[in-house]
Design an enzyme around this catalytic site. Sequence first.
Site, short mmCIF file in Angstrom:
data_model
loop_
_atom_site.label_atom_id
_atom_site.label_comp_id
_atom_site.label_asym_id
_atom_site.label_seq_id
_atom_site.Cartn_x
_atom_site.Cartn_y
_atom_site.Cartn_z
N ASP A 116 0.78 -1.24 0.00
CA ASP A 116 0.00 0.00 0.00
C ASP A 116 0.81 1.28 0.00
O ASP A 116 0.25 2.38 0.02
CB ASP A 116 -0.96 -0.01 1.19
CG ASP A 116 -0.23 -0.36 2.50
OD1 ASP A 116 0.90 0.13 2.70
OD2 ASP A 116 -0.78 -1.13 3.29
N HIS A 131 6.13 -8.09 -1.41
CA HIS A 131 4.99 -8.45 -2.28
C HIS A 131 4.67 -7.35 -3.29
O HIS A 131 3.60 -7.36 -3.91
CB HIS A 131 3.75 -8.78 -1.43
CG HIS A 131 3.92 -10.02 -0.60
ND1 HIS A 131 3.18 -10.29 0.52
CD2 HIS A 131 4.77 -11.07 -0.75
CE1 HIS A 131 3.57 -11.46 1.04
NE2 HIS A 131 4.53 -11.94 0.29
N CYS A 139 9.23 -4.66 -14.77
CA CYS A 139 9.54 -5.30 -16.05
C CYS A 139 9.81 -6.78 -15.83
O CYS A 139 10.60 -7.17 -14.98
CB CYS A 139 10.75 -4.63 -16.69
SG CYS A 139 11.31 -5.48 -18.17
N CYS A 160 8.64 -1.97 -21.17
CA CYS A 160 9.70 -1.34 -20.38
C CYS A 160 10.49 -0.35 -21.24
O CYS A 160 10.88 -0.68 -22.36
CB CYS A 160 10.63 -2.44 -19.88
SG CYS A 160 12.10 -1.86 -19.01
N GLY A 200 2.49 -6.55 13.34
CA GLY A 200 1.20 -6.72 12.68
C GLY A 200 1.20 -7.78 11.60
O GLY A 200 0.52 -7.62 10.59
N GLU A 228 -2.86 -9.43 18.74
CA GLU A 228 -3.32 -10.81 18.81
C GLU A 228 -2.15 -11.79 18.79
O GLU A 228 -1.10 -11.50 18.25
CB GLU A 228 -4.23 -11.12 17.61
CG GLU A 228 -5.61 -10.53 17.76
CD GLU A 228 -6.32 -10.40 16.44
OE1 GLU A 228 -6.17 -11.31 15.60
OE2 GLU A 228 -7.01 -9.38 16.24
ZN ZN Z 1 13.05 -4.00 -18.72
#
Ligand code: ZN
Length: 259
Positions: A116, A131, A139, A160, A200, A228
Site C-alpha cells: 500500500d 509483495h 519489467c 519497459c 502486525g 493478537e
Molecule cells: Zn526491462
Amino acid sequence: MTTIDTSVQHAIEDAAKLLRRSNHAVALSGAGLSAESGIPTYRGTGGIWTRFGEPTIDGWELFASDPKAWWEEAIAHGASEFSVAIERSEPNAGHIAMAQLEEMGRLAHTITQNIDNLHRRAGSRRLTEIHGNRYLVRCMNCGARERLETVSLDRLPPLCCECGGILKNDIVMFGEPIPDDALRESYKQAGASDLFLSVGTSAVVYPAADFPLMAKRRGSPLIEVNPEETALSEFADVIVRAPAGVALPAIVELLAQEL
Ligand SMILES: [Zn+2]
C-alpha cells in the site's frame, strides 16, 4: 492519550532496551499494521478474502499466458473495494514511528508484506516491499520498476522503457515468484540482523514468515508487536500485545528521551 496497561508498558520498556542495545535491527510488517490505517486485511473476520473469496490461484499463469488480456481486464475492471480503501488511507502512528526509528538509527531495515505504499509515505527509506507496491509496475525481463501513473496504457501490454520487456503491476500474484532483488535483500537483512521486530503480521505466508525465524536461529532476540497471538508468539522474547500505533510511538518516546 491512550492508556497503556502495566504488562504492555513493561513489554514496551523491554523492547526499547533491546532496540537500544542492537546495531542492526530489522522489522517485518504485515497487514495488521495497515489495518490500523483502515485497509482491510486479506484473512480473518471482515477480511477481503473471507468475504469475497481468495483471488484466483493461477493469477500469475493467467498474466504470463496473455499479458495483453490481463491488462485489458484490469483496466476494464476498475477500482476494487480494496484499492479504494488504499487510495483513502494515510500512514498511521505505527508507520510514522517506524520511520522515526530508522531516522534515529535504531532500525536498519524494514521488510514489508504490504503493497500500500504507506511505509514510504511515512518516510521509511530502507525498505523492501516483498509483495510489491501497487503504485509501481515491474519489467518481466530486466526487473526495472516505474511508477504506474507514468506508464502509457495506450498500447497493451505496456513495455519497459529500458529493455522493451513486458510490464506487469508490481504486486506479486499467486503463483508468481517473489522478485529476486526483494528476496535477496530480505535474506541479506534477516541474515545481518541482531534484533528482529515483527509488526502486525500473522507470519503465515512464506518466505516472509521465515525471516524472523532465521534471525532467531542466529541468536537475535525477537520482538512481536501485535494485539493478537500469532504463530510467531511462542518464539518471541518480548511480546507487546498492543496495536502498532500505540506500542511503537511509546517505544520511540522512550528511546528519544536518552538522545
Ligand atoms: Zn526491462
